[in-house]
Design an enzyme around this catalytic site. Structure first.
Site, short mmCIF file in Angstrom:
data_model
loop_
_atom_site.label_atom_id
_atom_site.label_comp_id
_atom_site.label_asym_id
_atom_site.label_seq_id
_atom_site.Cartn_x
_atom_site.Cartn_y
_atom_site.Cartn_z
CG LEU A 62 -2.04 -0.98 1.33
CD1 LEU A 62 -2.76 -0.82 2.67
CD2 LEU A 62 -3.03 -0.84 0.19
CG ASP A 63 0.38 4.31 -2.88
OD1 ASP A 63 1.17 3.48 -3.36
OD2 ASP A 63 -0.51 4.88 -3.54
CE LYS A 64 6.18 8.06 4.90
NZ LYS A 64 7.40 8.90 4.81
NE ARG A 83 -1.69 8.85 -4.63
CZ ARG A 83 -0.41 8.89 -4.27
NH1 ARG A 83 0.21 7.78 -3.89
NH2 ARG A 83 0.24 10.04 -4.30
#
Length: 452
Positions: free
Chosen positions: A257-259, A362
């Site tokens: 998962l993205d930060k 995104r």
């Protein structure tokens, strides 16, 4: 006496004394005649001389409009330019080859045979540096990792060790052996709180908070702190307590998962489970559902975005849907709520993804003109300001300069809320969920106009 520089070039060695003396004699005789006639010579002022009397050459541009800055063949007079006159001296110019944006084919289907990836450089690579070409042709390998491969002697061009700066001619046979080998970073256990949603002897599902990296990357050792891996090593122990398929830096990590994205992430405790989960992700047998709040009012109630995603050539940390040759990506969205309050219009979406491309949701949301709230990298504003005159319909004009009443979110409003899959060993159906984090819930209430 007039200067010799008033004469045309080529005649400046010619003396003007004789013409000057003759003209002076004429002037003196004129002055004497005026005195005899009883006129006041002093009141007439000094005699004016026509320079044409001393200059036999008359410029062809005399009397024409414009600025003459040099001689007839070297000037910038408009008529001279129109007459296509040959300049006496050429103006030195430094030729700079214009930057040409090269369309390089992405090698998505490049398979390794016995650990070696082989391919021929395309014709469009002519004139490119080896490291620049490889970074574009294989975007999943960063430019820094490409340099590591080359410096490690793992890249050959026509059978000879490649150099990062060497220029390609197009058509060369390139071989890449193995994967990049960055300086080892040993992940160490850290006592970091974790929210474990599910756990058994084969796997665990963790609710990752925003701001936590999943694992360390290449670089300095200080980056190898505070990650999910550090926390997992503390909670589950080192050694054989987590799978080793991902390597020493990514024990147990099956996906990412993205930060700045929170939510559910699966962790494998052994290699058999890791490989089984990897195959399930590849075959799209896991159902991942996200909650996303986006700017503006999304038209329609549900839809599907099918736009290939590739790395942005200008900003390597970004992905884009505007380049040809990207990897396929599918996102299904459904409207959960249309928020219309004192800060304008927003849409709360449920997003289910079939593929797991980098920054997929995104990038897809930006592509349809509705960036995720808090996602500054993809166009969301840093401050959410009140809208002047906004009523229940959320219409009005954004107030300027009123930061005291504006809102901000230092993370993406993106949360991996649900995960459904069959247990890789038992086949038991698992349906897991993670509640919306408090900071996202508070912001949502503020946007609705509900007082905290």
């Amino acid at each position: 006496m007039p200067s010799q520089n008033m004469l045309p070039k080529g005649k400046r060695r010619q003396s003007v004394k004789q013409e000057y003396r003759a003209a002076r004699t004429v002037a003196q005789e004129r002055e004497a005649a005026l005195r005899e006639a009883g006129k006041d010579v002093e009141s007439l002022g000094p005699a004016l001389y026509d320079t044409a009397d001393f200059t036999p050459h008359v410029s062809p541009f005399a009397g024409r409009p414009g600025l003459v800055t040099s001689g007839p063949n070297g000037g910038k007079h408009p008529q001279e330019e129109a007459d296509m006159s040959v300049r006496r001296y050429g103006v030195p110019r430094l030729y700079v080859e214009p930057e040409v944006e090269r369309e390089i084919t992405v090698l998505d289907d490049l398979e390794a045979e016995d650990g070696v990836r082989s391919f021929a450089a395309e014709a469009a690579a002519a004139g490119m540096r080896l490291d620049a070409y490889l970074a574009k042709a294989i975007p999943e390998i960063s430019r820094a990792r490409v340099v590591l491969l080359i410096d490690g002697g793992q890249v050959t061009v026509e059978g000879k060790p490649g150099k990062a700066k060497q220029k390609l001619k197009g058509g060369e046979w390139i071989e890449i052996e193995g994967d990049p080998k960055p300086a080892p970073l040993n992940a160490t256990p850290e006592d970091i709180p974790l929210t474990i949603v599910y756990e058994d002897e084969d796997l665990a599902v963790v609710d990752k908070p925003a701001g936590m990296m999943v694992h360390a990357g290449s670089g300095a050792a200080e980056h190898n702190k505070g990650t999910l891996v550090n926390a997992l090593l503390w909670h589950f122990g080192a050694g054989d307590k987590l799978s080793s398929v991902g390597g020493a830096l990514r024990p147990g990590i099956v996906h990412r998962l993205d930060k700045q994205t929170s939510g559910l992430i699966v962790v494998a405790k052994n290699d058999v489970t890791h490989r089984a989960l990897g195959e399930m992700f590849s075959e799209r047998q896991l159902r991942k559902t996200y909650l996303a709040l986006v700017h503006g009012e999304v038209k329609g109630e549900e839809g599907t975005i099918q736009l290939p995603i590739s790395r942005d050539l200008m900003r390597r940390i970004r992905m884009t849907t505007k380049r040809a040759g990207g990897r396929s990506a599918v996102s299904h969205w459904k409207v959960l709520e249309r928020v219309k309050g004192p800060y304008g219009k927003f849409t709360l979406l449920e997003v289910r993804i079939e593929t797991g491309r980098t920054h997929q949701i995104r990038v897809h949301m930006q592509a349809i003109g509705h960036p995720v709230v808090g996602d500054f990298l993809y166009g969301a504003p840093h401050r959410i300001r009140r809208v002047e005159g906004a009523g229940a319909g959320g219409k009005g004009r954004a107030a300027m300069g009123d930061d005291e009443e504006s809102l901000s979110l230092e993370r993406n409003f993106l949360h991996a809320a649900a995960l459904e899959f069959g247990h890789p060993r038992t086949g038991k159906a698992l349906s897991l969920a993670a509640e919306l984090p408090e900071e996202l819930g508070v912001l949502l209430e503020q946007l609705r106009g509900v007082e905290a």
